[in-house]
Write a protein that holds these residues in place. Sequence first.
Motif, PDB file in Angstrom:
ATOM      1  N   VAL A   1      87.881  48.152  38.848  1.00 48.91           N
ATOM      2  CA  VAL A   1      87.371  46.781  38.922  1.00 48.91           C
ATOM      3  C   VAL A   1      86.539  46.600  40.184  1.00 48.91           C
ATOM      4  O   VAL A   1      85.438  46.016  40.150  1.00 48.91           O
ATOM      5  CB  VAL A   1      88.538  45.776  38.891  1.00 48.91           C
ATOM      6  N   ARG A   2      87.046  47.092  41.313  1.00 55.58           N
ATOM      7  CA  ARG A   2      86.312  46.952  42.577  1.00 55.58           C
ATOM      8  C   ARG A   2      84.914  47.577  42.453  1.00 55.58           C
ATOM      9  O   ARG A   2      83.903  46.974  42.836  1.00 55.58           O
ATOM     10  CB  ARG A   2      87.085  47.609  43.715  1.00 55.58           C
ATOM     11  N   THR A   3      84.869  48.786  41.929  1.00 53.10           N
ATOM     12  CA  THR A   3      83.598  49.486  41.809  1.00 53.10           C
ATOM     13  C   THR A   3      82.643  48.766  40.867  1.00 53.10           C
ATOM     14  O   THR A   3      81.441  48.665  41.126  1.00 53.10           O
ATOM     15  CB  THR A   3      83.839  50.925  41.319  1.00 53.10           C
ATOM     16  N   THR A   4      83.165  48.229  39.775  1.00 51.69           N
ATOM     17  CA  THR A   4      82.307  47.533  38.816  1.00 51.69           C
ATOM     18  C   THR A   4      81.655  46.313  39.443  1.00 51.69           C
ATOM     19  O   THR A   4      80.444  46.074  39.286  1.00 51.69           O
ATOM     20  CB  THR A   4      83.116  47.117  37.579  1.00 51.69           C
ATOM     21  N   VAL A   5      82.428  45.519  40.162  1.00 50.95           N
ATOM     22  CA  VAL A   5      81.879  44.304  40.781  1.00 50.95           C
ATOM     23  C   VAL A   5      80.901  44.674  41.895  1.00 50.95           C
ATOM     24  O   VAL A   5      79.846  44.039  42.050  1.00 50.95           O
ATOM     25  CB  VAL A   5      83.010  43.398  41.290  1.00 50.95           C
ATOM     26  N   GLU A   6      81.214  45.697  42.665  1.00 51.86           N
ATOM     27  CA  GLU A   6      80.282  46.148  43.696  1.00 51.86           C
ATOM     28  C   GLU A   6      78.977  46.645  43.073  1.00 51.86           C
ATOM     29  O   GLU A   6      77.880  46.391  43.605  1.00 51.86           O
ATOM     30  CB  GLU A   6      80.930  47.242  44.536  1.00 51.86           C
ATOM     31  N   ALA A   7      79.081  47.333  41.941  1.00 56.05           N
ATOM     32  CA  ALA A   7      77.876  47.795  41.245  1.00 56.05           C
ATOM     33  C   ALA A   7      77.034  46.619  40.788  1.00 56.05           C
ATOM     34  O   ALA A   7      75.794  46.643  40.879  1.00 56.05           O
ATOM     35  CB  ALA A   7      78.262  48.671  40.054  1.00 56.05           C
ATOM     36  N   MET A   8      77.681  45.574  40.311  1.00 55.21           N
ATOM     37  CA  MET A   8      76.941  44.376  39.900  1.00 55.21           C
ATOM     38  C   MET A   8      76.203  43.755  41.080  1.00 55.21           C
ATOM     39  O   MET A   8      75.055  43.294  40.945  1.00 55.21           O
ATOM     40  CB  MET A   8      77.901  43.372  39.272  1.00 55.21           C
ATOM     41  N   ALA A   9      76.829  43.747  42.248  1.00 59.36           N
ATOM     42  CA  ALA A   9      76.157  43.208  43.430  1.00 59.36           C
ATOM     43  C   ALA A   9      74.919  44.026  43.767  1.00 59.36           C
ATOM     44  O   ALA A   9      73.872  43.467  44.125  1.00 59.36           O
ATOM     45  CB  ALA A   9      77.124  43.180  44.615  1.00 59.36           C
TER      46      ALA A   9
END
Length: 687
Positions: free
Chosen positions: A309-317
Amino acid sequence: MNDTTSLARKPLYTAADLEGVPWLDAGPGEYPYLRGVHASMYTGRPWTIRQYSGYADAAASNLAYRRALEAGAKGLSVAFDLPTHRGYDSDHADIAADVGVAGVAIDSVEDMARLFDGVALDRVSVSMTMSGAVLPVLAAFIVAAQEAGVDAAKLRGTIQNDILKEFMVRNTYIFAPEPSMRIATDVVRYVLEQMPHFNAMSISGYHIQEAGADGVLELALALANASEYVRRLIGSGVDVDRVCRQVSFFFAVGRDFYGEIAKLRAARVLWAEFARSLGARDPRAMQLRMHCQTAGSTLTARRAQNNVVRTTVEAMAAVFGGTQSLHTNAWDEALSLPGEDAATLARDTQLILQHEMGLCDVVDPWAGSYLMEAQTARTVEAVRTTLTQIAAQGGVIAAIESGWVEARVHEGAARIQAQTDAGERAVIGVNRFRAPQDDESESLETDTRKVRSLQADRLRRLRARRDPHRVSAALERLAEVARSGGGNLLSATIDAMRARATVGECTSALEQVWPRWSAPVRADRRAWARARASDTAWEAAKDAVAMWRRSRGRAPRIVLLKLGQDGHDRGVRVVAAALADAGFEAEIGPLFVTPQLAAQWTIPHSPDVVGVSTLAGAHLSLVPELVERLRATRIDAPVVVGGIVPRADHARLMALGVAAQFGPDTPLDSIVHKLLSVMTHVTTAPA
């Protein structure tokens, strides 16, 4: 106050927050490129999926690269092992444990040819994270491509070639700052002349944030480094447009979702202004192009699957910020080198964002947002203020040499760790909503002895069949170019590698002129003390140390060591600062030492406990040897290990003499109590 920038954020933004904010009418593809460097951005073409990878030998990494390209990757990003970064051949006696562990081992043109066998180098862009040994590594790449029929002018990609950030944080330098700057600028000059589609330098903010900097400091230091390189090149007569066109940037994208988007938008504005101020007129020279990577420092060992989840949201940023290419971390990287399934999921995360979620449908969807435009403008101003502070130090090199940069980054790392330990900074599964640690991953294991044996055999065969006189003459010429200051170092290194010199031999030739350089690792207890003042759990830990001290009439002594070629020192410096604040006498050993040298360095310090920080995967070789060396020198202090150690290796290390182990999520107050327990010979379970 948010977690990763120095900018406060309000709960509500309105049109009033846009008063005085510039650039609101600028479109994508228009100066200052706030909304992106291209008018169509991802609606025309998605960002490049560029996963950073490399392990073992060239053949193993080549297989992984070809599979990645078949599965949708559009570019490659090469991770080299630490001996290659530091300019050693794989058969060098002092670096055996690190060969092929945290990246791929490259010693020669033949290794580079195996690495890219079957890869169309005139169509696939290749990014190489290499700064210290940039000369022989880039030379090997160029020669291997040419011998495969691809002219250097057709090569596409990026060489990092950012040595200043190594002196700031990552420590994979070889030579002192001034000769290192000569190397970096010679590489740029060669690439400008011979490789028009290749980026000559990728300025890294990523490693600066990973070491503890907030987003503002990361961007300011990256831009300060870029300014130093560009001004030197222009001062030597290189055209400003040509230089700026072939410079790119590499940023971390961490947990501060809004702040990271604003940072990337601000970066484009600041670079456009900087390039124009130097006289750039080509729009491409004023367009900041970037690669981003999700933050490794936000990954947790506890409840590690939460990292998806952390990586996915960071990727979106990163996507909302307008990156040109992206690496997404595997969820298990806080436990070990990533397993194949985890690495595949990391790549697929980007494919899902591109093809399922509609993120490519709109250019800069945050444009006009009260929050985002205000945050971007404030980030720009905060970075300008920090750049002014750097200038007041005498420039970025002076700020590095004075310790100003080190102190700022170290203070940030201590603050983050203290906030996490105190529960002020929520980390789900670690200090909030914590559940039993029941997840485990299939980690990637590298048989270092096998890789080293293979590489050593290849080196023997290479040296046996090459023309020794031709090699010797080429290496002497390389040393003379370094000594005289005339000629181009990369051109001379290409000649040497074409003659079949090795990475280590080219480095040794330069060492005749420029000895290897080293700097002490320092920690400031005040950085921790300020961050953890009046915290109940920390005060209890300090009281326990005071009790130990009263019972023995002196402070407990600990020596903290980094072994092998692992130069990542964020953790060991924070731990040293915290333990000093707690009441320990804490000493940090030098970087890049063998277990034998580390043991010898330890002797005069007479420690009560020896701590080893390990992040690069070589613990099973280096730590047991250290234990043996300490016993041979009659140091009976217990040895403890902290860092990234796969759970499967815990029992093996304990059986080999390690007294306790601390994972990357262990609070410092817990570490203090465990150390006291270990020093008084109380048997407890590993943390």
